[in-house]
Design a protein around this motif. Structure first.
Motif, PDB file in Angstrom:
ATOM      1  N   GLU A   1      -1.820  -4.798  10.605  1.00 19.59           N
ATOM      2  CA  GLU A   1      -1.773  -4.056   9.342  1.00 19.59           C
ATOM      3  C   GLU A   1      -1.320  -2.614   9.564  1.00 19.59           C
ATOM      4  O   GLU A   1      -0.571  -2.057   8.776  1.00 19.59           O
ATOM      5  N   GLU A   2      -1.772  -2.006  10.642  1.00 19.99           N
ATOM      6  CA  GLU A   2      -1.357  -0.634  10.952  1.00 19.99           C
ATOM      7  C   GLU A   2       0.125  -0.579  11.261  1.00 19.99           C
ATOM      8  O   GLU A   2       0.832   0.347  10.839  1.00 19.99           O
TER       9      GLU A   2
ATOM     10  N   LEU B   1       3.002   1.482   9.161  1.00 22.22           N
ATOM     11  CA  LEU B   1       3.827   2.481   9.845  1.00 22.22           C
ATOM     12  C   LEU B   1       5.307   2.194   9.701  1.00 22.22           C
ATOM     13  O   LEU B   1       6.129   3.116   9.671  1.00 22.22           O
ATOM     14  N   THR B   2       5.675   0.923   9.623  1.00 19.36           N
ATOM     15  CA  THR B   2       7.086   0.566   9.562  1.00 19.36           C
ATOM     16  C   THR B   2       7.556   0.250   8.158  1.00 19.36           C
ATOM     17  O   THR B   2       8.664  -0.236   7.975  1.00 19.36           O
ATOM     18  N   ALA B   3       6.756   0.510   7.149  1.00 21.88           N
ATOM     19  CA  ALA B   3       7.140   0.235   5.765  1.00 21.88           C
ATOM     20  C   ALA B   3       8.232   1.204   5.334  1.00 21.88           C
ATOM     21  O   ALA B   3       8.255   2.377   5.720  1.00 21.88           O
ATOM     22  N   ALA B   4       9.157   0.701   4.536  1.00 19.68           N
ATOM     23  CA  ALA B   4      10.251   1.534   4.036  1.00 19.68           C
ATOM     24  C   ALA B   4       9.738   2.446   2.928  1.00 19.68           C
ATOM     25  O   ALA B   4       8.956   2.044   2.070  1.00 19.68           O
ATOM     26  N   VAL B   5      10.213   3.679   2.947  1.00 24.99           N
ATOM     27  CA  VAL B   5       9.816   4.665   1.950  1.00 24.99           C
ATOM     28  C   VAL B   5      11.044   5.007   1.124  1.00 24.99           C
ATOM     29  O   VAL B   5      12.115   5.268   1.657  1.00 24.99           O
ATOM     30  N   SER B   6      10.906   4.968  -0.185  1.00 21.26           N
ATOM     31  CA  SER B   6      12.047   5.276  -1.043  1.00 21.26           C
ATOM     32  C   SER B   6      12.329   6.773  -1.023  1.00 21.26           C
ATOM     33  O   SER B   6      11.411   7.595  -0.947  1.00 21.26           O
TER      34      SER B   6
END
Length: 61
Positions: free
Chosen positions: A15-16, A20-25
């Motif tokens: 989950e961490e 951490l690797t989630a895309a940010v708009s």
């Protein structure tokens, strides 16, 4: 430094890693204006000629 340290990511959970690797708009700041009318100056022309000269020197080696 002949060995690799792979223990950096072993302590992180799935989950961490996901957060951490989630895309940010991307969002531009409000009131931000770009200047679309850039003036071509003598310094710009000089820079193009200088870069062209160094490129040709590298190419002929």
């Amino acid at each position: 430094m002949r060995h690799q340290n792979t223990s950096l990511f072993l302590q992180l959970g799935k989950e961490e890693l996901k957060t951490l690797t989630a895309a940010v708009s991307e969002v531009l700041a409000s009131g931000f204006k770009t200047s679309s009318n850039k003036i071509f100056s003598a310094a710009d022309l000089w820079n193009i000629q200088r870069n062209k000269r160094s490129f040709l020197q590298r190419r002929n080696r």
